[in-house]
Design an enzyme around this catalytic site. Structure first.
Site, short mmCIF file in Angstrom:
data_model
loop_
_atom_site.label_atom_id
_atom_site.label_comp_id
_atom_site.label_asym_id
_atom_site.label_seq_id
_atom_site.Cartn_x
_atom_site.Cartn_y
_atom_site.Cartn_z
N ASP A 50 -8.80 7.01 -3.53
CA ASP A 50 -9.85 7.77 -2.84
C ASP A 50 -11.07 8.07 -3.71
OD1 ASP A 50 -8.79 9.58 -4.54
OD2 ASP A 50 -8.36 11.11 -3.06
N ARG A 273 -11.05 16.72 -0.39
CA ARG A 273 -11.40 15.47 0.29
C ARG A 273 -12.20 15.73 1.56
NH1 ARG A 273 -7.12 11.52 0.25
NH2 ARG A 273 -8.22 10.90 2.13
N TYR A 281 -2.28 15.76 -6.78
CA TYR A 281 -1.46 14.91 -7.66
C TYR A 281 -0.55 15.85 -8.44
CZ TYR A 281 -4.46 10.81 -7.00
OH TYR A 281 -5.15 9.75 -6.48
N PRO A 356 -2.92 6.99 -11.17
CA PRO A 356 -4.00 7.07 -10.19
C PRO A 356 -4.96 8.24 -10.37
CG PRO A 356 -1.98 7.95 -9.27
CD PRO A 356 -1.64 7.48 -10.65
P1 FAD Z 1 -4.42 -3.58 -3.29
O1 FAD Z 1 -5.23 -2.49 -2.73
O2 FAD Z 1 -3.00 -3.32 -3.61
O3 FAD Z 1 -4.53 -4.78 -2.25
C1 FAD Z 1 -3.71 -5.90 -2.35
C2 FAD Z 1 -3.70 -6.58 -1.00
O4 FAD Z 1 -3.00 -7.81 -1.13
C3 FAD Z 1 -2.96 -5.78 0.06
O5 FAD Z 1 -3.72 -5.72 1.23
C4 FAD Z 1 -1.66 -6.55 0.27
O6 FAD Z 1 -1.20 -6.49 1.59
C5 FAD Z 1 -2.07 -7.96 -0.09
N1 FAD Z 1 -0.98 -8.77 -0.61
C6 FAD Z 1 -0.06 -8.43 -1.51
N2 FAD Z 1 0.78 -9.47 -1.75
C7 FAD Z 1 0.34 -10.49 -0.97
C8 FAD Z 1 0.77 -11.81 -0.76
N3 FAD Z 1 1.82 -12.32 -1.42
N4 FAD Z 1 0.10 -12.56 0.11
C9 FAD Z 1 -0.96 -12.08 0.80
N5 FAD Z 1 -1.40 -10.83 0.64
C10 FAD Z 1 -0.77 -10.05 -0.24
N6 FAD Z 1 -5.08 4.65 -6.48
C11 FAD Z 1 -5.66 5.82 -6.69
O7 FAD Z 1 -6.69 5.86 -7.36
N7 FAD Z 1 -5.10 6.96 -6.17
C12 FAD Z 1 -3.94 6.94 -5.44
O8 FAD Z 1 -3.41 7.96 -5.02
C13 FAD Z 1 -3.34 5.70 -5.17
N8 FAD Z 1 -2.23 5.61 -4.43
C14 FAD Z 1 -1.69 4.39 -4.17
C15 FAD Z 1 -0.55 4.29 -3.38
C16 FAD Z 1 0.00 3.06 -3.08
C17 FAD Z 1 1.22 2.97 -2.22
C18 FAD Z 1 -0.60 1.89 -3.59
C19 FAD Z 1 -0.03 0.53 -3.27
C20 FAD Z 1 -1.72 2.00 -4.42
C21 FAD Z 1 -2.27 3.24 -4.71
N9 FAD Z 1 -3.39 3.38 -5.52
C22 FAD Z 1 -3.96 4.56 -5.73
C23 FAD Z 1 -3.95 2.25 -6.20
C24 FAD Z 1 -5.14 1.67 -5.51
O9 FAD Z 1 -4.87 1.61 -4.13
C25 FAD Z 1 -5.38 0.31 -6.13
O10 FAD Z 1 -5.73 0.48 -7.50
C26 FAD Z 1 -6.45 -0.45 -5.46
O11 FAD Z 1 -6.23 -0.52 -4.09
C27 FAD Z 1 -6.46 -1.85 -6.06
O12 FAD Z 1 -7.09 -2.73 -5.21
P2 FAD Z 1 -6.57 -4.24 -5.11
O13 FAD Z 1 -7.45 -4.85 -4.08
O14 FAD Z 1 -6.52 -4.84 -6.45
O15 FAD Z 1 -5.06 -4.16 -4.62
#
Ligand code: FAD
Length: 675
Positions: A50, A273, A281, A356
């Site tokens: 967020d 928020r 947290y 996070p």
């Molecule tokens: P992600 O946002 O994880 O996106 C990855 C995408 O890839 C997802 O849409 C997933 O569906 C897709 N994917 C995964 N594997 C495959 C595959 N094999 N094939 C096709 N698609 C695939 N950050 C904070 O700062 N505060 C928080 O409180 C916080 N809470 C979180 C809670 C959870 C449950 C998660 C998972 C993450 C959290 N984060 C938090 C971390 C934050 O969301 C991530 O750092 C950020 O979203 C990273 O972005 P990204 O695009 O690299 O990965």
């Protein structure tokens, strides 16, 4: 199983989280034939990350949707530090600004990941036909490394399966409250995305052949595993619960960001928020005291709430509405490799994971693919040399390592027990915590990023080196007047612009448009559209000598043999690859725009003169004086020249006469389009 016909694209993005959507947004703006697939059936609707740094907002502004974020988000203005007094009761001990005043025209805000994804999706729809293909699972990846340097090759082959609706629905392991694995809808404009559009492909498989691929598939990255790359670092013993609730409480600072250290019960970070929500947290000392891997399925919202109540005692805390919750065991890891043959890349959580609470995850992830997207796009479009792709790993792996070091320090200070007194060495000094918090604020803003010397950043160091030890030199014979040895030696002159740092993002100050006197933050004109920019600080052009210097510069840039012509594809506008912008320091009323060289106001047959390229550092009627030259640290009389990359990072600085070096900077990067 039905196999669809093989398909081809220039770029395949796996994962449509923040990192993947940022990459797709670059593809949309640069006109790339890209596809983006995600195994989930729907987007994220609430929860997860967020926090948005100033730098992320600047990037959104360059894509044109920062205003939506600015309006919907909650703005973080002040941080309150709460610590135990000598009796053990928590008390407010300090207030500090959340964002260091003056570092950006934006401040840190909070808005959940689902909304950020919404804005990206809307932007994709506005600028391209790229749509996220949901419920698509990659199953096999092959790359022909021997064809990596062949510009026309499609060396990557990915077999994907279009999932059934059931397979594409994430598992929900709690009762009726959305947790980290399930998303519910709050926003009206998300309704369409609640239902997956399978396009009749469910249950089929398809081979996609692509030139480039980016794995943005999160912490458990499938792409990373196929490449055999590993993550280096460690799992910590700290377990954190996250609750997004509308709190009912008598705690006085619930609408401030707070770091609360209790004497014996652990710590809470309060993040106010949007929509009256508050994110807490909470360190879960009860479940973490035995160390090792914890079974997170035993953690419930009420366990997390009870921990918060103990930490915030004697204040009362409860809720009736919980929007989302999750629980974490923190791992601090960095990928050992960010790319394979500079054809397949990893970005975001796929190459770095950490706690996070410092609000870095989504920001650093988006900024990875912000660094990479334009480079891939310019290479695919035949504008830039493939060698620029090497700078992705050299620039972003260092940022990831810095992030993990920051997180390590911050987590230890945040998770530790406060020291009872100066002799209590096992405890954490609260003075040290405040100091780290204040210093960490610059890092956390995203504005401390400082890319090393490379072909894209001509700062002292071996500027022909990619940053990873590889000497690239020029890749093409291009008829440039710069010799190979000149190219190797190009180094910008930092002292000409003391506050515009090579390797860092170009700062913004208010300037006035010469043609209509309207004040603007200058960064407003550094759009993310794939163009390099030459910013001419023209100095005091009211002086005949300085005016002549600037006219000569204009002639050097616009002649038929100039490097700008050489790198512009035939039939394209002269500013389509490299745009020239001017900021002068003469009195606005004494300068006539059309008396300046044509390169500063190009004429289009249909649209007339371009009035958006010349700006002045002068008093405005309603918004004061921007003092831009002072802010940039540039001499008001003589000025200087600055090259800004498509991602707004500064590549080179020189004198108005250093045109050969300026051309040499581009010779190392771009591909001649003519002759
Ligand atoms: P992600 O946002 O994880 O996106 C990855 C995408 O890839 C997802 O849409 C997933 O569906 C897709 N994917 C995964 N594997 C495959 C595959 N094999 N094939 C096709 N698609 C695939 N950050 C904070 O700062 N505060 C928080 O409180 C916080 N809470 C979180 C809670 C959870 C449950 C998660 C998972 C993450 C959290 N984060 C938090 C971390 C934050 O969301 C991530 O750092 C950020 O979203 C990273 O972005 P990204 O695009 O690299 O990965």
């Amino acid at each position: 199983m039905v196999q669809l016909q093989d398909s081809m694209c220039d770029l395949l993005i796996v994962g449509a989280g923040p990192a993947g959507l940022m990459a797709a947004t670059w593809a949309a703006r640069c006109g790339i034939n890209a596809r983006i697939i995600d195994k989930r059936g729907t987007k994220v609707f609430n929860g997860q990350a967020d926090g948005l740094q100033c730098r992320s907002l600047e990037i959104f502004d360059s894509f044109g949707f920062a205003d939506r974020v600015w309006q919907e988000s909650n703005h973080m203005i002040e941080i309150c530090l709460w610590n135990p007094d000598e009796t053990g009761r928590i008390r407010r001990t300090d207030r500090i600004p959340d964002t260091i005043p003056g570092i950006s025209r934006f401040q840190q805000v909070v808005l959940h990941q689902g909304r950020i994804e919404r804005f990206f999706l809307d932007s994709l729809a506005e600028y391209s036909d790229i749509q996220v293909e949901r419920g698509v699972l990659p199953e096999q990846l092959d790359i022909d490394h021997s064809r990596a340097e062949d510009l026309d090759a499609f060396p990557i082959r990915v077999k994907v399966r279009h999932l059934s609706d059931d397979e594409a629905t994430p598992f929900q392991h709690s009762t009726n409250v959305p947790d980290g694995l399930f998303r519910s809808s709050l926003a009206k404009d998300d309704t369409d995305d609640l239902i997956r559009k399978s396009r009749g492909k469910n249950g089929t498989t398809e081979i996609i052949r692509t030139k480039y691929m980016i794995g943005c598939d999160g912490a458990h990255s499938w792409t990373r595993r196929q490449l055999g790359f590993s993550m280096e670092g460690e799992q910590t013993d700290f377990i954190w619960g996250v609750l997004d609730i509308i709190p009912i409480t008598d705690f006085p600072d619930i609408r401030m960001r707070c770091a609360i250290h209790s004497a014996e019960s652990g710590s809470v970070m309060v993040i106010p928020r949007e929509n009256k929500l508050v994110r807490l947290y909470i360190q879960l000392t009860e479940v973490s005291k035995n160390g090792g891997q914890v079974d997170r399925s035993t953690i419930t919202p009420s366990i997390i709430l009870q921990a918060a109540q103990r930490i915030m005692f004697p204040y009362k805390l409860t809720y009736t509405y919980c929007d989302w919750w999750t629980a974490y065991q923190i791992g601090q890891r960095v990928g050992n490799n960010f790319s394979s043959s500079d054809r397949i890349f990893l970005a975001g959580d796929a190459v770095h994971t950490h706690s996070p609470k410092a609000g870095q995850g989504m920001n650093v992830s988006m900024q990875d693919s912000y660094n990479l997207g334009w480079k891939i796009a310019l290479v695919i479009n035949g504008i830039a040399q493939r060698s620029i792709l090497k700078t992705y790993q050299s620039e972003r792996r260092r940022v990831a390592q810095d992030l993990i070091a920051f997180d390590h320090r911050f987590s230890r200070l945040f998770s530790g027990r406060p020291a009872k007194d100066a002799a209590d060495e096992a405890g954490i000094s609260m003075a040290e915590f405040k100091d780290a918090f204040e210093k960490g604020n610059m890092f956390a803003s995203g504005l401390a990023v400082d890319y090393g010397a490379s072909i894209l950043v001509a700062k002292p160091g071996d500027s022909a080196d990619q940053g990873d030890g590889t000497d690239v030199g020029p890749q093409q014979t291009n008829g440039s007047s710069s010799s190979y040895s000149t190219i190797l030696k190009i180094t910008g002159k930092q002292d000409l612009a003391t506050n515009i740092k090579m390797g860092m993002r170009f700062p913004s100050f208010q300037v006035l448009n010469q043609a209509d006197a309207r004040p603007w933050p200058f960064a407003h004109f550094l759009k993310s559209d794939g163009r390099f920019r030459i910013i001419l600080f023209a100095g005091n052009i009211a002086s005949p000598h300085q005016f002549q210097r600037i006219q000569t510069f204009g002639e050097d840039l616009s002649g038929p043999d100039s490097f700008i012509h050489r790198f512009t594809p035939l039939g394209k506008p002269i500013d389509s690859v490299i745009e020239v912008l001017m900021i002068h320091s003469a009195p606005r009323k004494g300068i006539e725009l059309l008396e300046l060289h044509d390169v500063f106001h190009p004429l289009d047959e249909r649209e007339g003169y371009d009035y958006g390229k010349v700006f002045v550092d002068d008093e405005s009627y309603h918004e004061g004086h921007g003092e831009a030259y002072k802010g940039y640290g540039v001499d008001r009389e003589r000025g200087c020249v600055v090259v800004v990359r498509p991602d707004q990072y500064v590549g080179w600085i020189g004198e108005v006469e250093d045109v050969v070096d300026l051309g040499g900077y581009f010779d190392r990067i771009l591909i001649p389009q003519r002759g």
